[in-house]
Design a protein around this motif. Structure first.
Motif, mmCIF file in Angstrom:
data_model
loop_
_atom_site.group_PDB
_atom_site.id
_atom_site.type_symbol
_atom_site.label_atom_id
_atom_site.label_comp_id
_atom_site.label_asym_id
_atom_site.label_seq_id
_atom_site.Cartn_x
_atom_site.Cartn_y
_atom_site.Cartn_z
ATOM 1 N N ALA A 158 -40.396 -58.942 -11.189
ATOM 2 C CA ALA A 158 -39.587 -58.813 -12.394
ATOM 3 C C ALA A 158 -40.328 -58.060 -13.499
ATOM 4 O O ALA A 158 -39.707 -57.340 -14.292
ATOM 5 N N SER A 159 -41.638 -58.197 -13.545
ATOM 6 C CA SER A 159 -42.428 -57.585 -14.602
ATOM 7 C C SER A 159 -42.474 -56.061 -14.531
ATOM 8 O O SER A 159 -42.780 -55.409 -15.529
ATOM 9 N N VAL A 160 -42.172 -55.479 -13.363
ATOM 10 C CA VAL A 160 -42.248 -54.032 -13.204
ATOM 11 C C VAL A 160 -40.912 -53.398 -12.856
ATOM 12 O O VAL A 160 -40.800 -52.164 -12.828
ATOM 13 N N LYS A 161 -39.897 -54.194 -12.601
ATOM 14 C CA LYS A 161 -38.590 -53.674 -12.209
ATOM 15 C C LYS A 161 -38.039 -52.748 -13.289
ATOM 16 O O LYS A 161 -38.046 -53.077 -14.469
ATOM 17 N N GLY A 162 -37.577 -51.577 -12.861
ATOM 18 C CA GLY A 162 -37.055 -50.593 -13.787
ATOM 19 C C GLY A 162 -38.097 -49.626 -14.306
ATOM 20 O O GLY A 162 -37.739 -48.601 -14.908
ATOM 21 N N ARG A 163 -39.378 -49.929 -14.094
ATOM 22 C CA ARG A 163 -40.463 -49.061 -14.556
ATOM 23 C C ARG A 163 -41.243 -48.446 -13.394
ATOM 24 O O ARG A 163 -41.715 -47.313 -13.502
ATOM 25 N N PHE A 164 -41.405 -49.191 -12.309
ATOM 26 C CA PHE A 164 -42.163 -48.733 -11.141
ATOM 27 C C PHE A 164 -41.205 -48.383 -10.011
ATOM 28 O O PHE A 164 -40.150 -49.010 -9.849
ATOM 29 N N THR A 165 -41.585 -47.405 -9.184
ATOM 30 C CA THR A 165 -40.814 -47.019 -8.015
ATOM 31 C C THR A 165 -41.748 -46.821 -6.832
ATOM 32 O O THR A 165 -42.717 -46.071 -6.925
ATOM 33 N N VAL A 166 -41.451 -47.481 -5.715
ATOM 34 C CA VAL A 166 -42.253 -47.350 -4.510
ATOM 35 C C VAL A 166 -41.533 -46.437 -3.517
ATOM 36 O O VAL A 166 -40.297 -46.437 -3.446
ATOM 37 N N SER A 167 -42.286 -45.649 -2.780
ATOM 38 C CA SER A 167 -41.722 -44.768 -1.767
ATOM 39 C C SER A 167 -42.720 -44.608 -0.630
ATOM 40 O O SER A 167 -43.907 -44.890 -0.795
ATOM 41 N N ARG A 168 -42.238 -44.164 0.524
ATOM 42 C CA ARG A 168 -43.135 -43.948 1.654
ATOM 43 C C ARG A 168 -42.704 -42.738 2.458
ATOM 44 O O ARG A 168 -41.530 -42.359 2.484
ATOM 45 N N ASP A 169 -43.676 -42.132 3.118
ATOM 46 C CA ASP A 169 -43.449 -41.007 4.010
ATOM 47 C C ASP A 169 -44.154 -41.358 5.313
ATOM 48 O O ASP A 169 -45.373 -41.216 5.431
ATOM 49 N N ASN A 170 -43.395 -41.827 6.285
ATOM 50 C CA ASN A 170 -43.991 -42.281 7.536
ATOM 51 C C ASN A 170 -44.654 -41.145 8.312
ATOM 52 O O ASN A 170 -45.659 -41.361 8.989
ATOM 53 N N ALA A 171 -44.103 -39.941 8.221
ATOM 54 C CA ALA A 171 -44.687 -38.799 8.918
ATOM 55 C C ALA A 171 -46.072 -38.467 8.383
ATOM 56 O O ALA A 171 -46.916 -37.958 9.120
ATOM 57 N N LYS A 172 -46.305 -38.735 7.102
ATOM 58 C CA LYS A 172 -47.593 -38.459 6.477
ATOM 59 C C LYS A 172 -48.473 -39.695 6.361
ATOM 60 O O LYS A 172 -49.573 -39.619 5.804
ATOM 61 N N ASN A 173 -47.999 -40.831 6.865
ATOM 62 C CA ASN A 173 -48.747 -42.087 6.796
ATOM 63 C C ASN A 173 -49.168 -42.398 5.360
ATOM 64 O O ASN A 173 -50.334 -42.683 5.074
ATOM 65 N N ARG A 174 -48.202 -42.356 4.443
ATOM 66 C CA ARG A 174 -48.520 -42.530 3.026
ATOM 67 C C ARG A 174 -47.445 -43.324 2.313
ATOM 68 O O ARG A 174 -46.256 -43.189 2.598
ATOM 69 N N VAL A 175 -47.869 -44.156 1.369
ATOM 70 C CA VAL A 175 -46.954 -44.866 0.490
ATOM 71 C C VAL A 175 -47.411 -44.635 -0.947
ATOM 72 O O VAL A 175 -48.611 -44.674 -1.236
ATOM 73 N N ASP A 176 -46.464 -44.366 -1.843
ATOM 74 C CA ASP A 176 -46.778 -44.045 -3.228
ATOM 75 C C ASP A 176 -46.174 -45.077 -4.173
ATOM 76 O O ASP A 176 -45.194 -45.748 -3.849
ATOM 77 N N LEU A 177 -46.767 -45.183 -5.345
ATOM 78 C CA LEU A 177 -46.251 -46.042 -6.399
ATOM 79 C C LEU A 177 -46.200 -45.237 -7.686
ATOM 80 O O LEU A 177 -47.244 -44.920 -8.257
ATOM 81 N N GLN A 178 -44.999 -44.893 -8.128
ATOM 82 C CA GLN A 178 -44.806 -44.197 -9.385
ATOM 83 C C GLN A 178 -44.663 -45.227 -10.495
ATOM 84 O O GLN A 178 -43.765 -46.067 -10.451
#
Length: 118
Positions: free
Chosen positions: A62-82
């Motif tokens: 709840a503390s980060v909802k609306g401000r943080f966004t998580v995404s992943r690219d399985n082909a690149k073996n990577r997960v990001d946090l904006q």
């Protein structure tokens, strides 16, 4: 077996943005749910966000909802946090983690420091 390495941490002023990245090794990366946790001085480690293998199901504290966004690219073996609209209380060491369905998080990165100044 999965190895995780975080990067992208740094110092930013309140209201600013940072993008963290987690590089993963392992032939079964795409089958794991990936999560981000953080730990501030004097506090316990807390859950931030998670994303399943399909990138369809996402969870946010709840503390980060609306401000943080998580995404992943399985082909690149990577997960990001904006991270946008950062607040001083977001200051912590941020950890990337991985889990299999029905299991607790069992693989962890070394962490990357995020510092937000007022």
């Amino acid at each position: 077996q999965v190895q995780l390495v975080e990067s992208g941490g740094g110092l930013v002023q309140a209201g600013g943005s940072l993008r963290l990245s987690c590089a993963a090794s392992g032939r079964t990366f795409s089958s794991y749910t990936m999560g981000w946790f953080r730990q501030a001085p004097g506090k316990e480690r807390e859950f931030v966000t998670a994303i399943d293998w399909s990138s369809i199901i996402e969870y946010y504290a709840a503390s980060v909802k609306g401000r943080f966004t998580v995404s992943r690219d399985n082909a690149k073996n990577r997960v990001d946090l904006q991270m946008n609209s950062l607040k001083p209380e977001d200051t912590a060491i941020y950890y990337c983690a991985a889990k299999s369905k029905g299991r607790d998080y069992e693989y962890w990165g070394q962490g990357t420091q995020v510092t937000v100044s007022s």
